[in-house]
Design an enzyme around this catalytic site. Structure first.
Site, PDB file in Angstrom:
ATOM      1  N   LYS A  53       8.975   3.527   0.266  1.00 31.98           N
ATOM      2  CA  LYS A  53       8.181   4.514  -0.483  1.00 31.98           C
ATOM      3  C   LYS A  53       6.670   4.039  -1.035  1.00 31.98           C
ATOM      4  O   LYS A  53       6.061   4.738  -1.649  1.00 31.98           O
ATOM      5  CB  LYS A  53       8.707   5.335  -1.422  1.00 31.98           C
ATOM      6  N   GLY A  55       4.177   3.291   0.982  1.00 29.38           N
ATOM      7  CA  GLY A  55       3.196   3.677   1.946  1.00 29.38           C
ATOM      8  C   GLY A  55       3.261   3.059   3.122  1.00 29.38           C
ATOM      9  O   GLY A  55       2.290   2.464   3.872  1.00 29.38           O
ATOM     10  N   THR A 102       9.362  -4.027   7.281  1.00 25.60           N
ATOM     11  CA  THR A 102      10.436  -4.425   6.733  1.00 25.60           C
ATOM     12  C   THR A 102      10.437  -4.300   5.220  1.00 25.60           C
ATOM     13  O   THR A 102       9.401  -4.261   4.591  1.00 25.60           O
ATOM     14  CB  THR A 102      10.797  -5.882   7.118  1.00 25.60           C
ATOM     15  N   HIS A 103      11.946  -3.978   4.419  1.00 29.36           N
ATOM     16  CA  HIS A 103      11.859  -4.004   3.290  1.00 29.36           C
ATOM     17  C   HIS A 103      12.512  -5.047   2.720  1.00 29.36           C
ATOM     18  O   HIS A 103      13.132  -5.195   1.465  1.00 29.36           O
ATOM     19  CB  HIS A 103      12.618  -2.550   2.882  1.00 29.36           C
ATOM     20  N   ARG A 125       3.047  -0.136  -4.732  1.00 35.09           N
ATOM     21  CA  ARG A 125       2.546   1.123  -5.240  1.00 35.09           C
ATOM     22  C   ARG A 125       3.226   1.165  -6.717  1.00 35.09           C
ATOM     23  O   ARG A 125       4.374   0.444  -6.801  1.00 35.09           O
ATOM     24  CB  ARG A 125       3.019   2.137  -4.385  1.00 35.09           C
ATOM     25  N   PHE A 231      -3.798  11.612   4.836  1.00 39.21           N
ATOM     26  CA  PHE A 231      -2.320  11.995   4.672  1.00 39.21           C
ATOM     27  C   PHE A 231      -2.159  13.205   5.700  1.00 39.21           C
ATOM     28  O   PHE A 231      -1.385  13.351   6.344  1.00 39.21           O
ATOM     29  CB  PHE A 231      -2.310  12.560   3.381  1.00 39.21           C
ATOM     30  N   ARG A 259       5.400  13.767   2.090  1.00 40.38           N
ATOM     31  CA  ARG A 259       5.515  14.624   0.966  1.00 40.38           C
ATOM     32  C   ARG A 259       4.197  15.154   0.664  1.00 40.38           C
ATOM     33  O   ARG A 259       3.810  16.332   0.383  1.00 40.38           O
ATOM     34  CB  ARG A 259       6.412  14.112   0.032  1.00 40.38           C
TER      35      ARG A 259
HETATM   36  P1  A3P Z   1       5.162  10.762  -1.731  1.00 40.61           P
HETATM   37  O1  A3P Z   1       6.771  10.993  -1.574  1.00 40.61           O
HETATM   38  O2  A3P Z   1       4.731  10.396  -3.062  1.00 40.61           O
HETATM   39  O3  A3P Z   1       4.196  12.002  -1.270  1.00 40.61           O
HETATM   40  P2  A3P Z   1       7.131   5.084   3.080  1.00 40.61           P
HETATM   41  O4  A3P Z   1       5.999   5.343   4.114  1.00 40.61           O
HETATM   42  O5  A3P Z   1       6.934   3.770   2.620  1.00 40.61           O
HETATM   43  O6  A3P Z   1       8.403   5.618   3.223  1.00 40.61           O
HETATM   44  O7  A3P Z   1       6.260   5.912   1.910  1.00 40.61           O
HETATM   45  C1  A3P Z   1       6.148   7.281   1.688  1.00 40.61           C
HETATM   46  C2  A3P Z   1       5.086   7.593   0.962  1.00 40.61           C
HETATM   47  O8  A3P Z   1       3.876   7.507   1.320  1.00 40.61           O
HETATM   48  C3  A3P Z   1       5.180   9.309   0.469  1.00 40.61           C
HETATM   49  O9  A3P Z   1       4.761   9.276  -0.723  1.00 40.61           O
HETATM   50  C4  A3P Z   1       4.232   9.700   1.553  1.00 40.61           C
HETATM   51  O10 A3P Z   1       3.731  11.056   1.240  1.00 40.61           O
HETATM   52  C5  A3P Z   1       3.044   8.664   1.334  1.00 40.61           C
HETATM   53  N1  A3P Z   1       2.057   8.607   2.181  1.00 40.61           N
HETATM   54  C6  A3P Z   1       2.238   8.808   3.730  1.00 40.61           C
HETATM   55  N2  A3P Z   1       1.537   8.843   4.503  1.00 40.61           N
HETATM   56  C7  A3P Z   1       0.325   8.579   3.600  1.00 40.61           C
HETATM   57  C8  A3P Z   1      -0.902   8.758   3.721  1.00 40.61           C
HETATM   58  N3  A3P Z   1      -1.875   8.865   4.911  1.00 40.61           N
HETATM   59  N4  A3P Z   1      -1.743   8.874   2.533  1.00 40.61           N
HETATM   60  C9  A3P Z   1      -1.373   8.707   1.196  1.00 40.61           C
HETATM   61  N5  A3P Z   1      -0.049   8.653   1.165  1.00 40.61           N
HETATM   62  C10 A3P Z   1       0.838   8.727   2.403  1.00 40.61           C
END
Ligand code: A3P
Length: 292
Positions: A53, A55, A102-103, A125, A231, A259
């Site tokens: 999560k 990004g 990778t995590h 983040r 986004f 989201r």
């Molecule tokens: P939120 O749930 O706070 O909206 P990951 O890709 O590591 O799973 O992270 C997902 C998070 O990154 C989500 O956060 C998602 O909305 C956000 N995200 C995805 N694409 C994005 C973008 N282009 N700009 C900003 N945030 C983004």
């Protein structure tokens, strides 16, 4: 005494979790993890390392565009190139330079990563935004590989926060994850990126990543990539343009991986007491106040 994986499952996680090498992992990928040390990397492989999560989807698309030299979306979702989730044979079919995400922590990665000097981009983040984003994901995602018709986490927000702070969630403690990567960054040439900086000035961070990868691009391409990966544009591309083969299943009507895409949303979730407790835990782990 229960192990962290057992605590996580008793606390509301509905999929199999196992403790491997001190970290809570999905049982589904336990074999891949046990064989990970000997995974055959290529010298030009690029690793995008993130705690869930932070990004990952966003940065993975950016890295692919940097390598392609243009703002063109990849055909597949990023899960097509998930190091610990796909098999070595599947990943072997990808063209070089492969861009894995990778995590895993530094000590869990293939041993050759350090010898070969593979490029590593590490994105962080605000952990408070990560935990909210994780809770929203786990409460509405369903594993396609799992026949059961249930979401990944069935407990409340405060149940989740408590498990998260104790590292009883998949991929373990976010605090230990960041500490481990900070230590690796002292030793190796790693490109460290902050989600919040990407939000403020994405082109600037794209330029930094491109220069780190020795693939500088014209200034206008950085702007085009930032725009294509905004986004709303990236959400649209993933949901409407990309091949959906590697997309995972979510509950109907939920927003999926895309989201809100904002910084600071944690304020709508944490109580004052929860926020203070989180700050205390951070301070005890990092020996400094919570920086966000
Ligand atoms: P939120 O749930 O706070 O909206 P990951 O890709 O590591 O799973 O992270 C997902 C998070 O990154 C989500 O956060 C998602 O909305 C956000 N995200 C995805 N694409 C994005 C973008 N282009 N700009 C900003 N945030 C983004």
């Amino acid at each position: 005494m229960s192990t962290p994986a057992e605590v996580a499952m008793a606390g509301g996680f509905t999929y199999g979790l196992t403790d491997i090498d001190g970290v809570v992992e999905m049982t589904l990928i336990a074999d891949n993890l046990r064989n990970m040390k000997s995974f055959r990397l290529r010298e030009d492989d690029i690793l995008l390392c993130t705690y869930p999560k932070s990004g990952t989807h966003w940065t993975w698309e950016i890295l692919n565009m940097i390598v392609a030299g243009k703002a063109e979306y990849t055909k597949h979702w990023q899960n097509s190139a998930w190091l610990e989730y796909r098999t070595e044979e599947e990943l072997e079919t990808l063209a070089s330079p492969r861009i894995f995400h990778t995590h895993l922590r530094p000590r869990q990665l293939p041993e050759s990563v350090w010898k070969l000097g593979c490029k590593i981009v590490f994105v962080q983040r605000n952990p408070k935004d990560c935990v909210v984003s994780s809770f929203c994901q786990e409460s509405s995602q369903m594993w396609t590989d799992d026949a059961r018709d249930t979401v990944c986490f069935t407990g409340s927000w405060s149940d989740f926060l408590s498990l998260y702070q104790d590292g009883c969630v998949v991929f373990g403690s976010i605090f230990d994850y960041i500490l481990d990567w900070n230590k690796a960054a002292e030793q190796f040439n790693i490109c460290q990126v902050q989600y919040e900086d990407m939000k403020k000035n994405c082109s600037k961070e794209i330029r930094r990543m491109a220069e780190y990868l020795d693939r500088p691009l014209p200034e206008k391409t950085y702007v085009e990539i930032a725009e294509a990966c905004s986004f709303s544009n990236l959400k649209h591309a993933n949901e409407k343009i990309k091949d959906q083969t590697y997309h995972f299943q979510w509950q109907q009507g939920t927003s999926g991986y895309f989201r809100k895409g904002k910084s600071g949303g944690w304020r709508n979730w944490f109580t004052v007491a929860q926020s203070e407790r989180f700050n205390e835990i951070y301070k005890s782990k990092f020996n400094k106040p919570f920086p966000y």
